[in-house]
Design a protein around this motif. Structure first.
Motif, PDB file in Angstrom:
ATOM      1  N   MET A 172       0.832  -1.203   0.000  1.00 15.56           N
ATOM      2  CA  MET A 172       0.000   0.000   0.000  1.00 15.56           C
ATOM      3  C   MET A 172       0.867   1.254   0.000  1.00 15.56           C
ATOM      4  N   ALA A 173       1.873   1.269   0.855  1.00 16.26           N
ATOM      5  CA  ALA A 173       2.744   2.440   0.928  1.00 16.26           C
ATOM      6  C   ALA A 173       3.409   2.704  -0.420  1.00 16.26           C
ATOM      7  N   TRP A 174       3.856   1.623  -1.084  1.00 12.03           N
ATOM      8  CA  TRP A 174       4.523   1.795  -2.380  1.00 12.03           C
ATOM      9  C   TRP A 174       3.572   2.408  -3.409  1.00 12.03           C
ATOM     10  N   ASN A 175       2.267   2.167  -3.235  1.00  8.78           N
ATOM     11  CA  ASN A 175       1.263   2.662  -4.180  1.00  8.78           C
ATOM     12  C   ASN A 175       0.533   3.903  -3.657  1.00  8.78           C
ATOM     13  N   LYS A 176       1.031   4.477  -2.584  1.00  6.46           N
ATOM     14  CA  LYS A 176       0.427   5.668  -1.986  1.00  6.46           C
ATOM     15  C   LYS A 176      -1.023   5.443  -1.561  1.00  6.46           C
ATOM     16  N   LEU A 177      -1.363   4.228  -1.222  1.00 11.95           N
ATOM     17  CA  LEU A 177      -2.667   3.953  -0.605  1.00 11.95           C
ATOM     18  C   LEU A 177      -2.538   4.238   0.891  1.00 11.95           C
ATOM     19  N   ASN A 178      -3.625   4.691   1.508  1.00  7.58           N
ATOM     20  CA  ASN A 178      -3.460   5.190   2.877  1.00  7.58           C
ATOM     21  C   ASN A 178      -4.520   4.740   3.888  1.00  7.58           C
ATOM     22  N   ARG A 179      -5.374   3.785   3.512  1.00  8.69           N
ATOM     23  CA  ARG A 179      -6.320   3.260   4.499  1.00  8.69           C
ATOM     24  C   ARG A 179      -6.393   1.743   4.383  1.00  8.69           C
ATOM     25  N   LEU A 180      -6.109   1.051   5.475  1.00  9.67           N
ATOM     26  CA  LEU A 180      -6.358  -0.392   5.512  1.00  9.67           C
ATOM     27  C   LEU A 180      -7.562  -0.642   6.419  1.00  9.67           C
ATOM     28  N   HIS A 181      -8.635  -1.081   5.787  1.00 12.35           N
ATOM     29  CA  HIS A 181      -9.895  -1.363   6.485  1.00 12.35           C
ATOM     30  C   HIS A 181      -9.891  -2.864   6.778  1.00 12.35           C
ATOM     31  N   ILE A 182      -9.771  -3.195   8.049  1.00 20.24           N
ATOM     32  CA  ILE A 182      -9.712  -4.616   8.423  1.00 20.24           C
ATOM     33  C   ILE A 182     -11.080  -5.062   8.937  1.00 20.24           C
ATOM     34  N   HIS A 183     -11.716  -5.890   8.133  1.00 21.32           N
ATOM     35  CA  HIS A 183     -12.997  -6.503   8.501  1.00 21.32           C
ATOM     36  C   HIS A 183     -12.617  -7.688   9.400  1.00 21.32           C
ATOM     37  N   VAL A 184     -12.633  -7.429  10.702  1.00 21.62           N
ATOM     38  CA  VAL A 184     -11.885  -8.301  11.613  1.00 21.62           C
ATOM     39  C   VAL A 184     -12.719  -9.419  12.221  1.00 21.62           C
ATOM     40  N   THR A 185     -14.025  -9.321  12.078  1.00 19.37           N
ATOM     41  CA  THR A 185     -14.882 -10.403  12.576  1.00 19.37           C
ATOM     42  C   THR A 185     -16.004 -10.621  11.567  1.00 19.37           C
ATOM     43  N   ASP A 186     -16.556 -11.819  11.587  1.00 17.25           N
ATOM     44  CA  ASP A 186     -17.755 -12.097  10.807  1.00 17.25           C
ATOM     45  C   ASP A 186     -18.399 -13.343  11.398  1.00 17.25           C
TER      46      ASP A 186
END
Lengths: 613, 613
Positions: B245-259
């Protein structure tokens, strides 16, 4: 209130499942018990009564199966392991068996896995056997080979090698393998591997004793086609694919080794072809690489079949031999070929014969020690391309077809001269009406009634129906679309053969569907295909596996079970998840069959579409 | 004869292309020259005039960026690198910049690649600069930060961090970076990395000097959603995704942490939830893991957003708290949920509040030091499931919707109490007519006119239109189909959201399409989504990359270029192939954009659909 009845507690459901039988592909017959046996390094292995040269896994005669790079294999100099065997050398059954035993025991003892994904959630400890009780060890593995191997064992034509075997494990700790051929022994060893799991205490066990398996394949030809021309695959990557094939009892690796885009195959008699045609100086297969791949395959009961696709799909030769190619890079390519860059052999040009004589005289003697087949391609012959050919200058089929007949005849004569059987793509006999001899095997890819037509015309057929067995399909175009007209016309840029072939779709395809008994006999088997427009070493593992495993079960066990019913994906799913976990443990990044919730259901119905809905 | 005109020789075409500009995503403005500069280990880096603590790459203060495992990071104890920073600790700009410099120089000097796939066939040696002439070295990298960082730099709300930067490299060997924030410096460093390639003699060069770049993002929210519930991803795998993500200048990691399938998140106040709900005792995220992921992300200018999806998608809680869930494992699941197993929070049960109070009091204070947001889910609320709920026992929407309103209000109050901004899925306001405050950000996934409707209602929106940006789609059902009725009905087992989203399809999607200017301002950005029914660590890299890069350019650079025209896939393809090769060199197995023949064309038209055809 009555709604409450519909509620089943998932937890209860999960805990009550019986572990499925692990073997993939499903054996012809299998009975198992529920006793636990353990296995350790000191198991004694005999082969026809003699002790297999086997002291311990750390002994240099039995290196880790993880060793795979060209350099590592060369350093070993162990022919039985897959090291270089000079053409003409005989393969020795005892070397083949010894290598198989080494790899099997290494897989069982050192590359095993705790199957927590295959038990109910958090139930590993309850489900795995108690380790503190008196343990019965497997102390012996007795291998008997009842037949004698010969050259057709290592490079079979059709089903000329007997791959059948029986495998038993008794409650006293003696395992027995019996097979007609050394290849049958290799198949048995892979089934043996699949009986064992790693305990959370790191020991190795099976809970399925006693075991009785009798097994033999339904189809003699069970393969993967790998296109190493459009993208180059390092040798180690190809060896890794061979490993995965052996684990799944697949036995043919068809290497589509050249195409219009690149010629990675070194031809010592004409070094310029790869010098100008490979993507890079290092992106080549040297004669040593070729021998290594073939030997490594033979040691795993796999026959490598090389394909030089022609007269189409050969444009790149123009970089070194411009006078024998028509329409190299012709534009718009949509007129002259199926994908860029265009380029076919000229069709009335004697220099083409000179080129092919030299090529085949160089290559085929290096193929024939290891393989019974050579594939001469023949798909997607483009008639328009011959408008650009100074040797013909026409797209008139009445002129071109007789020339194609001559081209094919001469090519197949070269193949036969080297003692090999020609393979062609289906268009040659079916679409272009080229007459081929009855020895030629026809590879079908266009689906529909092709297999029916080809077999009713008496051809032996290999089925690679693109609607089911093309693993590259359904992932979108590899081409770019400029804004405006091509963009608008081709949006949303689907490729020609979507949807993606899921394992369920692959699994339900029967190469013998809708055939008479007589026609069905002519179907030698099938190949899944990996065309490499958007695939290379980074994603090939998860694109091949476990989907090739699904085709592998159809080809080994048959689409129909012993009762003549279609095999059920619900039954198959837990076993497929099992071999997938084992493949990952053995070093191949196979994709997950589905989420862990489903594999922990274990009985396959946890994640099934409900009946009646 | 006139046909001959159409023939262009591919070889000529390939050799005449000018190398494209390498930077991905495309900067706002860039000018480059064609002079060569070299870079070596001894480059001096200053930050606001002071020398960055930087002696050599082998110095322990600047470890290899390849170091990524939990254990390795822990051993380092270097907060700036991503080691554990206790909640409440301040991040220091100089640490952030120092880490960025270490990683950038490591990427340039030690993880670079010879771009043979990006030049014409066999043309690397002709195309790369002569190495024997007098070489100009880059001797200085001068970094100036003009603004001061504060907590909203590290955990921005919307665009509260200024990510703009300028980057120049002059012909004398001085590189300069200027940025308002340390995050802007990180973005500049990634552009700097992309200027350099490895020579076949192993030295490192750029041929683009002098360079002038001015750059800033179009959207503040550029993200990836990762579902770690349906399949568990090891922490190192998540850190690797953050790298990409950093290499691609992406800046939000949304972790869907439960289901409903699994609860891998350890909650110290209620250890039973993950003890009974994780797939296995080791398949959990400890508080330390969570802090590590968040810190590692902050050090790369990325904000981690956790989602606990509710009141649906939460069945697994029944394993530890059966009294607060309705319809756990209800069958047929098709009636009660979107995929097995079913299970939602009961809707009129005070124990649910107790549970959520405890959960949020435990979790949110561990989130708020690193993030401004918390996602409360809210998609696919199933009304039938409440027929099974003893606290309501009805599917009557006039009863259920007011209860859902209360549930949402209370939940959002908990989020706000922790100083966080709530995020919800679009159904909450749009389909269930729940009233939400204006601070709430709505994530849209259902496509059609959803973004238009939501923004016209005044909501801030994140666009994850499944028709374009769901990376898991189009690969077939994860479910099994028993022979007979479900098999026949659902053959050929396509999933619900095919076809596969190719990079070209992803690339042409504009989150602002068909919006008024006022509506467009409410679109904060977008997220591509990785739902994990058939994805885990073995195949996630090639499923995310380079397709997330394509979305990344839309979000950073805009779908429209500076002239207001749609960006062209033909122009983009060579740059995408370039960053893909760089990602592979830096350790992430991104899939190939297309075959090497196409990337060696370099100008993107080599493998394009012809105009007018």
């Amino acid at each position: 209130m009555h709604m409450m009845k519909l509620v089943s507690r998932v937890s209860t459901l999960l805990l009550s499942v019986t572990p499925a039988l692990a073997i993939w592909p499903a054996p012809t017959s299998i009975t198992t018990g529920n006793q636990t046996l353990w296995i350790e390094h000191n198991v004694q292995v005999t082969y026809n009564g003699g002790i297999v040269r086997w002291s311990s896994l750390s002994h240099p005669s039995c290196p880790s199966a993880a060793i795979r790079t060209n350099e590592e294999l060369l350093a070993l100099q162990l022919p039985w392991y897959g090291g270089f065997v000079p053409p003409g050398s005989d393969f020795r059954s005892q070397d083949i068996v010894h290598g198989g035993v080494c790899r099997a025991l290494d897989a069982i003892l050192n590359q095993n896995f705790v199957p927590w994904k295959l038990y109910a959630r958090n139930a590993v400890k309850q489900t795995e056997p108690a380790a503190n009780k008196g343990k019965t060890l497997i102390t012996k593995l007795e291998i008997s080979q009842t037949g004698k191997d010969n050259s057709s064992t290592w490079k079979p034509v059709g089903g000329s090698v007997d791959e059948s075997y029986s495998l038993s494990v008794d409650l006293k700790g003696t395992a027995k393998i019996e097979a007609v051929s050394a290849v049958g022994v290799l198949r048995a060893l892979e089934s043996f591997v699949q009986l064992f799991y790693q305990h959370t205490n790191r020991q190795i066990y099976t809970t399925l004793a006693p075991v009785e398996i009798k097994d033999a394949p339904q189809f003699p030809h069970r393969g993967i086609l790998l296109d190493v021309a459009r993208n180059y695959y390092p040798v180690e990557n190809i060896l890794s694919i061979l490993d995965g094939m052996a684990w799944n009892k697949l036995n043919r690796l068809h290497i589509h080794v050249t195409d219009s885009q690149a010629w990675p195959l070194q031809i010592p008699a004409m070094p310029e072809v790869s010098e100008k045609g490979a993507y890079a100086p290092h992106a080549v297969y040297t004669p040593h690489d070729v021998a290594l791949i073939q030997t490594y395959a033979v040691h795993r009961g796999i026959e490598v079949i090389f394909e030089i696709d022609m007269p189409g799909h050969i444009g790149i030769v123009a970089e070194s031999h411009p006078d024998i190619i028509t329409g190299w890079g012709a534009e718009p390519w949509t007129t002259y070929c199926a994908e860029p860059p265009c380029g076919q052999f000229r069709l009335n040009e004697t220099k083409v014969d000179t080129f092919l004589d030299t090529l085949m005289d160089d290559l085929l003697p290096r193929v024939s020690p290891y393989s019974a087949y050579f594939h001469t391609g023949g798909d997607e012959f483009n008639f328009q391309e011959y408008l650009l050919d100074p040797s013909v200058g026409t797209n008139d089929t009445t002129i071109l077809i007789p020339l194609l007949q001559k081209f094919t005849d001469k090519n197949h004569a070269r193949v036969r001269k080297a003692g090999l059987v020609p393979l062609v793509w289906e268009e040659i006999p079916k679409d272009y009406n080229i007459t081929i001899e009855k020895d030629v095997v026809v590879q079908s890819w266009l689906g529909g009634s092709a297999v029916q037509e080809l077999t009713s015309a008496g051809h032996q057929v290999i089925d690679s129906n693109y609607n089911f067995w093309y693993l590259d399909c359904g992932r979108g175009q590899f081409l770019n679309f400029e804004n405006g007209q091509p963009f608008d016309t081709y949006y949303p840029f689907n490729d020609w053969c979507g949807p993606t072939k899921s394992w369920q779709l692959i699994y339900q395809h029967d190469p013998r569907a809708n055939l008479t008994e007589e026609q069905a006999k002519l179907v030698l088997g099938g190949e899944v295909a990996v065309w490499s427009e958007t695939i290379d070493e980074t994603n090939v593992d998860s694109l091949i596996w476990p989907r090739a495993s699904a085709a592998g079960e159809v080809l080994w066990s048959g689409r129909l079970d012993a009762s003549g019913n279609n095999r059920s994906a619900v039954e198959a799913a837990p076993r497929l998840a099992d071999i997938r976990e084992r493949m990952v443990a053995r070093g191949i990044g196979a994709a997950p069959v589905h989420m862990t919730f489903c594999t922990q259901g274990r009985n396959g119905s946890t994640c099934s579409w409900p009946v009646g809905v």
